[in-house]
Design a protein around this motif. Sequence first.
Motif, short mmCIF file in Angstrom:
data_model
loop_
_atom_site.label_atom_id
_atom_site.label_comp_id
_atom_site.label_asym_id
_atom_site.label_seq_id
_atom_site.Cartn_x
_atom_site.Cartn_y
_atom_site.Cartn_z
N GLN A 144 2.82 -31.12 4.98
CA GLN A 144 1.63 -31.94 4.71
C GLN A 144 0.68 -32.00 5.90
N ARG A 145 1.23 -31.85 7.11
CA ARG A 145 0.36 -31.75 8.27
C ARG A 145 -0.56 -30.53 8.14
N GLN A 146 0.01 -29.42 7.74
CA GLN A 146 -0.79 -28.22 7.56
C GLN A 146 -1.77 -28.37 6.40
N ALA A 147 -1.36 -29.07 5.35
CA ALA A 147 -2.26 -29.29 4.21
C ALA A 147 -3.46 -30.14 4.62
N VAL A 148 -3.23 -31.17 5.42
CA VAL A 148 -4.33 -32.03 5.86
C VAL A 148 -5.24 -31.27 6.82
N LYS A 149 -4.66 -30.48 7.72
CA LYS A 149 -5.48 -29.69 8.65
C LYS A 149 -6.36 -28.69 7.89
N GLU A 150 -5.79 -28.09 6.84
CA GLU A 150 -6.58 -27.17 6.03
C GLU A 150 -7.68 -27.91 5.28
N GLU A 151 -7.36 -29.12 4.81
CA GLU A 151 -8.38 -29.93 4.14
C GLU A 151 -9.52 -30.25 5.10
N ARG A 152 -9.17 -30.55 6.34
CA ARG A 152 -10.22 -30.81 7.33
C ARG A 152 -11.10 -29.58 7.53
N ARG A 153 -10.48 -28.41 7.61
CA ARG A 153 -11.27 -27.18 7.78
C ARG A 153 -12.21 -26.97 6.61
N LEU A 154 -11.70 -27.20 5.39
CA LEU A 154 -12.48 -26.91 4.19
C LEU A 154 -13.57 -27.94 3.93
N MET A 186 -7.35 -32.71 14.66
CA MET A 186 -6.30 -31.68 14.66
C MET A 186 -5.24 -32.00 15.71
N ASP A 187 -5.67 -32.36 16.91
CA ASP A 187 -4.73 -32.62 18.00
C ASP A 187 -3.81 -33.78 17.66
N ASP A 188 -4.36 -34.84 17.07
CA ASP A 188 -3.53 -35.99 16.72
C ASP A 188 -2.53 -35.64 15.62
N LEU A 189 -2.96 -34.84 14.66
CA LEU A 189 -2.04 -34.43 13.61
C LEU A 189 -0.91 -33.57 14.17
N ASP A 190 -1.23 -32.72 15.13
CA ASP A 190 -0.20 -31.89 15.77
C ASP A 190 0.81 -32.74 16.54
N ALA A 191 0.34 -33.85 17.09
CA ALA A 191 1.20 -34.69 17.93
C ALA A 191 2.13 -35.60 17.13
N ALA A 192 1.93 -35.73 15.84
CA ALA A 192 2.72 -36.64 15.02
C ALA A 192 4.17 -36.17 14.92
N SER A 193 5.11 -37.08 15.14
CA SER A 193 6.54 -36.78 15.03
C SER A 193 7.12 -37.46 13.80
N VAL A 194 8.30 -37.04 13.41
CA VAL A 194 8.99 -37.66 12.28
C VAL A 194 9.22 -39.14 12.55
N ASP A 195 9.60 -39.49 13.76
CA ASP A 195 9.82 -40.90 14.10
C ASP A 195 8.53 -41.70 13.99
N ASP A 196 7.41 -41.12 14.41
CA ASP A 196 6.11 -41.79 14.26
C ASP A 196 5.82 -42.09 12.80
N VAL A 197 6.07 -41.12 11.96
CA VAL A 197 5.77 -41.26 10.54
C VAL A 197 6.69 -42.29 9.89
N LYS A 198 7.97 -42.28 10.26
CA LYS A 198 8.92 -43.25 9.71
C LYS A 198 8.52 -44.67 10.10
N GLN A 199 8.08 -44.86 11.32
CA GLN A 199 7.67 -46.19 11.75
C GLN A 199 6.41 -46.64 11.03
N PHE A 200 5.50 -45.71 10.82
CA PHE A 200 4.27 -46.02 10.09
C PHE A 200 4.61 -46.47 8.67
N PHE A 201 5.51 -45.77 8.03
CA PHE A 201 5.93 -46.11 6.67
C PHE A 201 6.57 -47.49 6.63
N LYS A 202 7.47 -47.77 7.55
CA LYS A 202 8.16 -49.06 7.57
C LYS A 202 7.18 -50.21 7.79
#
Length: 461
Positions: A144-154, A186-202
Amino acid sequence: MKLFAAFLLTAALSFAQNATKIPKIVFTDNTLDNGLRVIISEDHYAPVYAIAISYKVGSRNEVKGRTGFAHLFEHMMFKGSENVGVGELDYLIYTNGGNMNGTTNTDRTLYYEVLPKNQLDLGLFLESDRMRGLVITQDNLENQRQAVKEERRLRVDNVPYGQTSEKMEELVYDSFPYHHSVIGSMDDLDAASVDDVKQFFKTYYAPNNAVLAIVGDVNAKEALAKVKKYFGTIPRQDPPKPVDLTESKKDGERKTTIQDPLARLPRVDIAYRIPETGQPDARALAVAASILGGGGGGFGGRGGGGGRSSRLYQELVDKKELVVQVSASTDRRAGPSMFHISATLRPGKKPEEVEGLISEEIAKLHAEPVTTKELQRVRIGVERAAESRLSVLNRAQTLADDAALYNDPNRINTDLDQQLAVTAADIQRAAKAYLVASNRVVVETQPTGGGRGRRNGPPQN
Protein backbone atom coordinates in the motif's frame (compact mmCIF):
# COMPACT_ATOMS: atom_id res chain seq x y z
CA MET A 1 -37.75 42.17 -23.10
CA LYS A 2 -37.55 44.21 -19.89
CA LEU A 3 -41.03 43.04 -18.94
CA PHE A 4 -40.07 39.41 -19.59
CA ALA A 5 -36.85 39.76 -17.51
CA ALA A 6 -38.87 41.26 -14.67
CA PHE A 7 -41.28 38.33 -14.90
CA LEU A 8 -38.41 35.83 -14.65
CA LEU A 9 -36.94 37.57 -11.61
CA THR A 10 -40.35 37.66 -9.93
CA ALA A 11 -40.86 33.98 -10.68
CA ALA A 12 -37.46 33.12 -9.24
CA LEU A 13 -38.18 35.09 -6.06
CA SER A 14 -41.57 33.41 -5.75
CA PHE A 15 -39.99 29.99 -6.25
CA ALA A 16 -37.45 30.58 -3.48
CA GLN A 17 -40.04 31.97 -1.06
CA ASN A 18 -42.65 29.29 -1.69
CA ALA A 19 -40.44 26.28 -2.39
CA THR A 20 -41.46 23.08 -0.63
CA LYS A 21 -39.56 22.73 2.59
CA ILE A 22 -37.11 19.83 2.58
CA PRO A 23 -38.35 17.37 5.21
CA LYS A 24 -36.32 17.20 8.39
CA ILE A 25 -34.17 14.11 8.80
CA VAL A 26 -35.34 12.04 11.76
CA PHE A 27 -32.66 9.96 13.47
CA THR A 28 -31.73 8.24 16.70
CA ASP A 29 -28.45 8.99 18.46
CA ASN A 30 -26.91 6.47 20.87
CA THR A 31 -23.47 5.75 22.28
CA LEU A 32 -22.32 2.22 23.11
CA ASP A 33 -20.48 1.41 26.34
CA ASN A 34 -17.18 1.33 24.42
CA GLY A 35 -17.71 4.88 23.13
CA LEU A 36 -18.92 4.16 19.59
CA ARG A 37 -21.55 6.73 18.61
CA VAL A 38 -24.36 5.24 16.52
CA ILE A 39 -26.79 7.30 14.46
CA ILE A 40 -29.65 5.60 12.63
CA SER A 41 -32.21 7.14 10.28
CA GLU A 42 -35.02 5.08 8.78
CA ASP A 43 -36.00 5.61 5.13
CA HIS A 44 -38.26 2.97 3.61
CA TYR A 45 -38.49 4.49 0.14
CA ALA A 46 -36.20 1.85 -1.42
CA PRO A 47 -35.00 -1.54 -0.11
CA VAL A 48 -31.40 -0.41 0.44
CA TYR A 49 -29.34 1.07 3.24
CA ALA A 50 -26.05 2.95 3.56
CA ILE A 51 -23.53 2.58 6.34
CA ALA A 52 -20.86 5.23 6.93
CA ILE A 53 -18.24 5.19 9.63
CA SER A 54 -16.26 8.36 10.24
CA TYR A 55 -13.02 8.08 12.18
CA LYS A 56 -11.80 11.28 13.81
CA VAL A 57 -8.43 11.19 12.11
CA GLY A 58 -7.21 13.08 9.07
CA SER A 59 -3.95 14.60 7.93
CA ARG A 60 -4.28 17.20 10.72
CA ASN A 61 -3.50 14.42 13.23
CA GLU A 62 -0.14 13.60 11.66
CA VAL A 63 3.24 14.71 12.97
CA LYS A 64 6.30 15.99 11.18
CA GLY A 65 8.15 13.19 9.43
CA ARG A 66 5.05 11.01 9.31
CA THR A 67 2.75 12.78 6.85
CA GLY A 68 0.41 10.77 4.68
CA PHE A 69 -0.45 8.24 7.41
CA ALA A 70 -4.18 8.98 7.42
CA HIS A 71 -4.40 8.48 3.66
CA LEU A 72 -2.13 5.43 3.80
CA PHE A 73 -4.49 3.91 6.34
CA GLU A 74 -7.44 4.43 4.07
CA HIS A 75 -5.66 2.02 1.73
CA MET A 76 -4.54 -0.35 4.50
CA MET A 77 -8.14 -0.83 5.68
CA PHE A 78 -8.92 -2.71 2.47
CA LYS A 79 -6.05 -5.22 2.81
CA GLY A 80 -7.73 -7.74 5.04
CA SER A 81 -8.72 -8.17 8.69
CA GLU A 82 -8.97 -10.95 11.25
CA ASN A 83 -11.75 -12.85 9.45
CA VAL A 84 -11.71 -11.26 6.00
CA GLY A 85 -8.90 -12.00 3.58
CA VAL A 86 -7.27 -9.71 1.04
CA GLY A 87 -9.82 -8.80 -1.63
CA GLU A 88 -12.72 -10.49 0.15
CA LEU A 89 -14.34 -7.27 1.34
CA ASP A 90 -14.66 -5.97 -2.20
CA TYR A 91 -15.86 -9.36 -3.44
CA LEU A 92 -18.54 -9.72 -0.76
CA ILE A 93 -19.87 -6.21 -1.27
CA TYR A 94 -20.07 -6.33 -5.05
CA THR A 95 -21.43 -9.87 -5.33
CA ASN A 96 -24.23 -8.93 -2.95
CA GLY A 97 -25.31 -5.99 -5.09
CA GLY A 98 -23.56 -3.20 -3.22
CA ASN A 99 -20.77 -0.69 -3.57
CA MET A 100 -18.22 0.76 -1.15
CA ASN A 101 -15.21 3.05 -0.85
CA GLY A 102 -13.26 5.22 1.53
CA THR A 103 -12.14 8.84 1.59
CA THR A 104 -9.65 10.90 3.58
CA ASN A 105 -9.40 14.62 4.13
CA THR A 106 -7.71 16.98 6.55
CA ASP A 107 -10.10 16.22 9.41
CA ARG A 108 -11.40 12.67 9.15
CA THR A 109 -11.29 9.31 7.34
CA LEU A 110 -14.61 7.80 6.25
CA TYR A 111 -15.61 4.39 4.92
CA TYR A 112 -18.99 3.46 3.46
CA GLU A 113 -21.07 0.71 1.93
CA VAL A 114 -24.44 0.73 0.18
CA LEU A 115 -26.19 -2.64 0.21
CA PRO A 116 -29.63 -4.24 -0.15
CA LYS A 117 -31.67 -4.13 3.07
CA ASN A 118 -31.26 -7.89 3.63
CA GLN A 119 -27.47 -7.49 3.90
CA LEU A 120 -27.32 -5.33 7.04
CA ASP A 121 -25.39 -8.01 8.91
CA LEU A 122 -22.81 -8.18 6.13
CA GLY A 123 -22.02 -4.46 6.22
CA LEU A 124 -21.79 -4.38 10.01
CA PHE A 125 -19.64 -7.50 10.14
CA LEU A 126 -17.15 -6.20 7.58
CA GLU A 127 -16.75 -2.81 9.26
CA SER A 128 -16.50 -4.27 12.76
CA ASP A 129 -13.96 -6.88 11.72
CA ARG A 130 -11.51 -4.34 10.35
CA MET A 131 -12.02 -2.03 13.34
CA ARG A 132 -11.36 -4.95 15.66
CA GLY A 133 -8.44 -6.62 13.94
CA LEU A 134 -6.89 -5.09 10.85
CA VAL A 135 -4.06 -7.22 9.47
CA ILE A 136 -0.89 -5.13 9.50
CA THR A 137 2.13 -6.87 8.00
CA GLN A 138 5.29 -5.71 6.30
CA ASP A 139 4.00 -7.06 2.98
CA ASN A 140 0.68 -5.23 3.31
CA LEU A 141 2.43 -2.03 4.33
CA GLU A 142 4.89 -2.18 1.46
CA ASN A 143 2.16 -2.96 -1.04
CA GLN A 144 0.00 0.00 0.00
CA ARG A 145 2.97 2.31 0.46
CA GLN A 146 3.81 1.79 -3.18
CA ALA A 147 0.16 2.23 -4.17
CA VAL A 148 -0.04 5.59 -2.39
CA LYS A 149 3.28 6.74 -3.87
CA GLU A 150 2.00 5.84 -7.33
CA GLU A 151 -1.24 7.70 -6.61
CA ARG A 152 0.81 10.75 -5.69
CA ARG A 153 2.73 10.52 -8.96
CA LEU A 154 -0.47 10.17 -11.00
CA ARG A 155 -2.50 12.84 -9.22
CA VAL A 156 0.03 15.40 -8.00
CA ASP A 157 3.61 15.09 -9.25
CA ASN A 158 2.92 14.30 -12.91
CA VAL A 159 -0.09 16.47 -13.71
CA PRO A 160 -0.36 20.13 -14.69
CA TYR A 161 -0.76 22.43 -11.68
CA GLY A 162 -0.32 19.42 -9.37
CA GLN A 163 2.11 21.30 -7.13
CA THR A 164 -0.02 24.45 -6.99
CA SER A 165 -2.54 23.12 -4.48
CA GLU A 166 0.18 21.99 -2.06
CA LYS A 167 1.95 25.33 -2.29
CA MET A 168 -1.31 27.14 -1.56
CA GLU A 169 -1.81 25.22 1.68
CA GLU A 170 1.78 25.80 2.72
CA LEU A 171 1.32 29.55 2.34
CA VAL A 172 -2.22 29.85 3.70
CA TYR A 173 -1.51 27.86 6.87
CA ASP A 174 1.37 28.27 9.31
CA SER A 175 0.48 25.60 11.88
CA PHE A 176 1.49 22.06 10.92
CA PRO A 177 -1.97 20.35 10.96
CA TYR A 178 -3.14 22.12 7.79
CA HIS A 179 0.25 23.20 6.46
CA HIS A 180 0.89 19.89 4.68
CA SER A 181 -1.11 17.97 2.10
CA VAL A 182 -3.36 14.99 2.78
CA ILE A 183 -1.46 12.68 0.45
CA GLY A 184 1.86 13.27 2.24
CA SER A 185 5.44 13.13 1.04
CA MET A 186 7.42 10.32 -0.59
CA ASP A 187 10.14 10.51 2.07
CA ASP A 188 7.66 10.22 4.93
CA LEU A 189 5.94 7.26 3.31
CA ASP A 190 9.31 5.54 2.88
CA ALA A 191 10.11 6.12 6.56
CA ALA A 192 6.92 4.45 7.86
CA SER A 193 7.51 1.22 9.80
CA VAL A 194 5.13 -1.57 10.74
CA ASP A 195 5.32 -0.47 14.38
CA ASP A 196 4.43 3.11 13.39
CA VAL A 197 1.39 1.87 11.51
CA LYS A 198 0.26 -0.43 14.34
CA GLN A 199 0.45 2.43 16.82
CA PHE A 200 -1.49 4.70 14.49
CA PHE A 201 -4.21 2.08 14.18
CA LYS A 202 -4.44 1.53 17.94
CA THR A 203 -4.64 5.26 18.61
CA TYR A 204 -7.19 6.34 16.04
CA TYR A 205 -9.15 3.29 14.87
CA ALA A 206 -10.98 2.77 18.14
CA PRO A 207 -14.74 2.74 18.76
CA ASN A 208 -14.53 5.80 21.01
CA ASN A 209 -12.89 7.72 18.15
CA ALA A 210 -15.56 6.91 15.55
CA VAL A 211 -19.16 7.57 14.56
CA LEU A 212 -21.27 4.97 12.76
CA ALA A 213 -24.30 6.12 10.76
CA ILE A 214 -26.91 3.90 9.11
CA VAL A 215 -29.56 5.35 6.79
CA GLY A 216 -32.13 3.42 4.79
CA ASP A 217 -34.70 0.65 4.89
CA VAL A 218 -33.97 -0.58 8.40
CA ASN A 219 -35.72 -0.74 11.75
CA ALA A 220 -33.79 1.58 14.08
CA LYS A 221 -34.25 -0.57 17.18
CA GLU A 222 -33.26 -3.78 15.43
CA ALA A 223 -30.33 -2.10 13.67
CA LEU A 224 -28.97 -0.75 16.96
CA ALA A 225 -29.15 -4.24 18.45
CA LYS A 226 -27.11 -5.57 15.54
CA VAL A 227 -24.54 -2.78 15.94
CA LYS A 228 -24.13 -3.76 19.60
CA LYS A 229 -23.72 -7.39 18.55
CA TYR A 230 -20.90 -6.68 16.09
CA PHE A 231 -19.17 -3.67 17.66
CA GLY A 232 -20.03 -3.82 21.35
CA THR A 233 -17.10 -5.99 22.44
CA ILE A 234 -14.39 -3.99 20.65
CA PRO A 235 -12.37 -2.36 23.44
CA ARG A 236 -12.08 1.41 23.69
CA GLN A 237 -8.63 3.00 23.65
CA ASP A 238 -7.13 6.01 25.36
CA PRO A 239 -8.45 9.09 23.53
CA PRO A 240 -6.00 10.71 21.08
CA LYS A 241 -4.31 13.94 22.01
CA PRO A 242 -6.36 16.93 20.81
CA VAL A 243 -4.98 18.81 17.82
CA ASP A 244 -4.34 22.53 18.15
CA LEU A 245 -5.67 24.14 14.96
CA THR A 246 -4.96 27.69 16.09
CA GLU A 247 -3.45 29.95 13.44
CA SER A 248 -1.69 33.23 14.11
CA LYS A 249 -2.95 36.25 12.21
CA LYS A 250 -1.11 36.99 8.96
CA ASP A 251 0.75 40.28 8.75
CA GLY A 252 1.19 40.61 5.00
CA GLU A 253 0.54 39.20 1.55
CA ARG A 254 2.43 36.06 0.53
CA LYS A 255 3.22 35.55 -3.12
CA THR A 256 5.23 33.02 -5.09
CA THR A 257 5.69 31.69 -8.63
CA ILE A 258 5.80 28.01 -9.60
CA GLN A 259 7.56 26.86 -12.74
CA ASP A 260 5.48 23.97 -14.07
CA PRO A 261 6.85 21.99 -17.04
CA LEU A 262 3.52 20.15 -17.43
CA ALA A 263 1.22 23.15 -17.56
CA ARG A 264 -0.06 24.42 -20.90
CA LEU A 265 -1.28 27.84 -19.74
CA PRO A 266 -0.43 30.24 -16.92
CA ARG A 267 -2.68 30.15 -13.87
CA VAL A 268 -3.31 32.56 -11.02
CA ASP A 269 -4.54 31.25 -7.66
CA ILE A 270 -5.56 33.62 -4.88
CA ALA A 271 -6.53 32.43 -1.41
CA TYR A 272 -7.52 33.85 1.96
CA ARG A 273 -7.66 32.09 5.32
CA ILE A 274 -11.20 32.28 6.72
CA PRO A 275 -13.03 30.95 9.82
CA GLU A 276 -13.95 27.31 10.29
CA THR A 277 -17.06 25.81 8.72
CA GLY A 278 -20.26 26.72 10.53
CA GLN A 279 -19.16 30.15 11.66
CA PRO A 280 -21.41 32.99 10.41
CA ASP A 281 -18.59 34.70 8.50
CA ALA A 282 -17.63 31.41 6.84
CA ARG A 283 -21.20 30.98 5.57
CA ALA A 284 -21.25 34.56 4.32
CA LEU A 285 -17.96 34.07 2.47
CA ALA A 286 -19.27 30.88 0.88
CA VAL A 287 -22.09 32.93 -0.59
CA ALA A 288 -19.59 35.56 -1.73
CA ALA A 289 -17.60 32.84 -3.50
CA SER A 290 -20.69 31.71 -5.38
CA ILE A 291 -21.46 35.27 -6.43
CA LEU A 292 -17.88 35.88 -7.55
CA GLY A 293 -17.19 32.67 -9.40
CA GLY A 294 -19.52 29.85 -8.42
CA GLY A 295 -22.39 28.14 -10.13
CA GLY A 296 -25.10 29.33 -7.76
CA GLY A 297 -25.20 26.42 -5.32
CA GLY A 298 -21.64 26.39 -4.13
CA PHE A 299 -22.00 26.87 -0.40
CA GLY A 300 -18.82 25.52 1.08
CA GLY A 301 -17.93 23.43 -1.93
CA ARG A 302 -14.59 22.85 -3.61
CA GLY A 303 -13.87 23.71 -7.20
CA GLY A 304 -16.46 24.26 -9.86
CA GLY A 305 -15.97 25.82 -13.25
CA GLY A 306 -17.52 29.14 -12.37
CA GLY A 307 -21.12 30.04 -13.21
CA ARG A 308 -21.65 32.04 -16.39
CA SER A 309 -23.66 34.59 -14.43
CA SER A 310 -20.95 35.06 -11.81
CA ARG A 311 -19.05 38.32 -11.60
CA LEU A 312 -15.61 36.94 -12.42
CA TYR A 313 -16.84 34.88 -15.35
CA GLN A 314 -18.61 37.84 -16.90
CA GLU A 315 -15.65 40.17 -16.37
CA LEU A 316 -12.67 37.92 -17.15
CA VAL A 317 -14.12 35.41 -19.62
CA ASP A 318 -16.92 37.19 -21.46
CA LYS A 319 -16.01 40.87 -21.33
CA LYS A 320 -12.19 41.04 -21.21
CA GLU A 321 -11.46 37.58 -22.71
CA LEU A 322 -8.43 37.20 -20.45
CA VAL A 323 -9.03 33.71 -19.07
CA VAL A 324 -10.46 30.40 -20.23
CA GLN A 325 -11.64 29.36 -16.79
CA VAL A 326 -12.28 31.04 -13.45
CA SER A 327 -13.81 29.74 -10.23
CA ALA A 328 -14.27 30.76 -6.62
CA SER A 329 -15.04 28.46 -3.71
CA THR A 330 -14.60 27.86 -0.01
CA ASP A 331 -13.61 24.54 1.51
CA ARG A 332 -15.13 22.95 4.60
CA ARG A 333 -12.81 22.27 7.50
CA ALA A 334 -13.25 21.77 11.22
CA GLY A 335 -10.57 24.40 11.68
CA PRO A 336 -9.63 27.53 9.74
CA SER A 337 -10.79 27.18 6.14
CA MET A 338 -9.85 28.66 2.78
CA PHE A 339 -11.46 31.06 0.28
CA HIS A 340 -9.95 30.20 -3.10
CA ILE A 341 -10.09 31.88 -6.52
CA SER A 342 -8.45 30.21 -9.53
CA ALA A 343 -8.09 31.61 -13.06
CA THR A 344 -6.46 29.91 -16.06
CA LEU A 345 -5.20 32.50 -18.53
CA ARG A 346 -5.56 32.64 -22.28
CA PRO A 347 -2.29 32.42 -24.23
CA GLY A 348 -0.35 35.68 -24.16
CA LYS A 349 -2.36 37.30 -21.35
CA LYS A 350 -0.62 38.77 -18.31
CA PRO A 351 -1.15 37.37 -14.80
CA GLU A 352 -0.75 40.87 -13.34
CA GLU A 353 -3.79 42.11 -15.26
CA VAL A 354 -5.92 39.16 -14.15
CA GLU A 355 -4.81 39.52 -10.55
CA GLY A 356 -5.61 43.23 -10.66
CA LEU A 357 -9.13 42.70 -11.98
CA ILE A 358 -9.82 40.04 -9.36
CA SER A 359 -8.67 42.51 -6.71
CA GLU A 360 -11.11 45.05 -8.13
CA GLU A 361 -13.98 42.59 -7.76
CA ILE A 362 -12.96 41.89 -4.16
CA ALA A 363 -12.90 45.65 -3.52
CA LYS A 364 -16.48 45.89 -4.83
CA LEU A 365 -17.58 43.40 -2.16
CA HIS A 366 -16.10 45.79 0.42
CA ALA A 367 -17.61 48.91 -1.08
CA GLU A 368 -21.24 47.95 -1.65
CA PRO A 369 -23.72 45.17 -0.84
CA VAL A 370 -24.29 42.43 -3.37
CA THR A 371 -27.56 42.71 -5.27
CA THR A 372 -30.81 41.04 -4.35
CA LYS A 373 -30.78 39.22 -7.68
CA GLU A 374 -27.32 37.76 -7.04
CA LEU A 375 -28.25 36.67 -3.55
CA GLN A 376 -31.44 35.07 -4.76
CA ARG A 377 -29.60 33.17 -7.49
CA VAL A 378 -27.34 31.60 -4.90
CA ARG A 379 -30.22 30.78 -2.57
CA ILE A 380 -32.09 28.95 -5.32
CA GLY A 381 -28.95 26.99 -6.16
CA VAL A 382 -28.41 26.07 -2.51
CA GLU A 383 -31.94 24.74 -2.18
CA ARG A 384 -31.51 22.63 -5.30
CA ALA A 385 -28.17 21.30 -4.11
CA ALA A 386 -29.72 20.36 -0.76
CA GLU A 387 -31.87 17.83 -2.57
CA SER A 388 -28.78 15.61 -2.69
CA ARG A 389 -29.74 14.68 0.87
CA LEU A 390 -32.32 12.39 -0.69
CA SER A 391 -29.50 9.91 -1.26
CA VAL A 392 -29.19 7.49 1.66
CA LEU A 393 -25.42 7.50 1.20
CA ASN A 394 -25.16 11.28 1.33
CA ARG A 395 -27.27 11.39 4.50
CA ALA A 396 -25.24 8.65 6.17
CA GLN A 397 -21.97 10.42 5.37
CA THR A 398 -23.31 13.79 6.52
CA LEU A 399 -24.66 12.45 9.81
CA ALA A 400 -21.43 10.59 10.55
CA ASP A 401 -19.16 13.51 9.69
CA ASP A 402 -21.20 16.16 11.48
CA ALA A 403 -21.27 14.08 14.64
CA ALA A 404 -17.57 13.22 14.41
CA LEU A 405 -16.27 16.70 13.62
CA TYR A 406 -18.81 19.04 15.20
CA ASN A 407 -20.59 16.85 17.76
CA ASP A 408 -23.83 17.88 16.07
CA PRO A 409 -25.52 15.43 13.69
CA ASN A 410 -28.54 17.75 13.61
CA ARG A 411 -26.54 20.12 11.40
CA ILE A 412 -28.16 18.18 8.57
CA ASN A 413 -31.43 19.88 9.56
CA THR A 414 -30.14 23.35 10.46
CA ASP A 415 -27.36 24.08 7.99
CA LEU A 416 -29.62 24.86 5.02
CA ASP A 417 -31.70 27.45 6.89
CA GLN A 418 -28.52 29.11 8.17
CA GLN A 419 -27.13 29.28 4.64
CA LEU A 420 -30.34 30.76 3.26
CA ALA A 421 -30.38 33.39 6.04
CA VAL A 422 -27.12 35.01 4.87
CA THR A 423 -27.68 38.67 3.98
CA ALA A 424 -25.89 41.19 1.80
CA ALA A 425 -24.73 42.96 4.96
CA ASP A 426 -23.25 39.70 6.27
CA ILE A 427 -21.25 39.28 3.05
CA GLN A 428 -19.95 42.83 3.11
CA ARG A 429 -18.90 42.55 6.75
CA ALA A 430 -17.09 39.23 6.22
CA ALA A 431 -15.38 40.43 3.04
CA LYS A 432 -14.00 43.49 4.83
CA ALA A 433 -12.72 41.31 7.66
CA TYR A 434 -11.07 38.47 5.72
CA LEU A 435 -10.71 39.30 2.01
CA VAL A 436 -7.92 41.78 2.64
CA ALA A 437 -4.38 42.17 1.28
CA SER A 438 -2.68 41.24 4.56
CA ASN A 439 -4.52 37.89 4.54
CA ARG A 440 -3.93 37.12 0.85
CA VAL A 441 -1.87 34.40 -0.77
CA VAL A 442 -1.09 34.55 -4.49
CA VAL A 443 0.43 31.65 -6.41
CA GLU A 444 1.29 32.20 -10.06
CA THR A 445 1.92 29.03 -12.06
CA GLN A 446 3.96 29.48 -15.22
CA PRO A 447 4.35 26.79 -17.92
CA THR A 448 7.98 26.02 -18.69
CA GLY A 449 7.71 23.05 -21.03
CA GLY A 450 5.54 21.45 -23.64
CA GLY A 451 2.67 20.76 -21.30
CA ARG A 452 2.42 17.09 -22.22
CA GLY A 453 1.37 15.86 -18.77
CA ARG A 454 -1.93 14.37 -17.74
CA ARG A 455 -4.73 16.90 -17.85
CA ASN A 456 -6.68 15.93 -14.75
CA GLY A 457 -6.38 18.20 -11.71
CA PRO A 458 -5.03 17.70 -8.20
CA PRO A 459 -6.73 15.28 -5.78
CA GLN A 460 -9.94 16.21 -3.95
CA ASN A 461 -9.85 14.18 -0.79
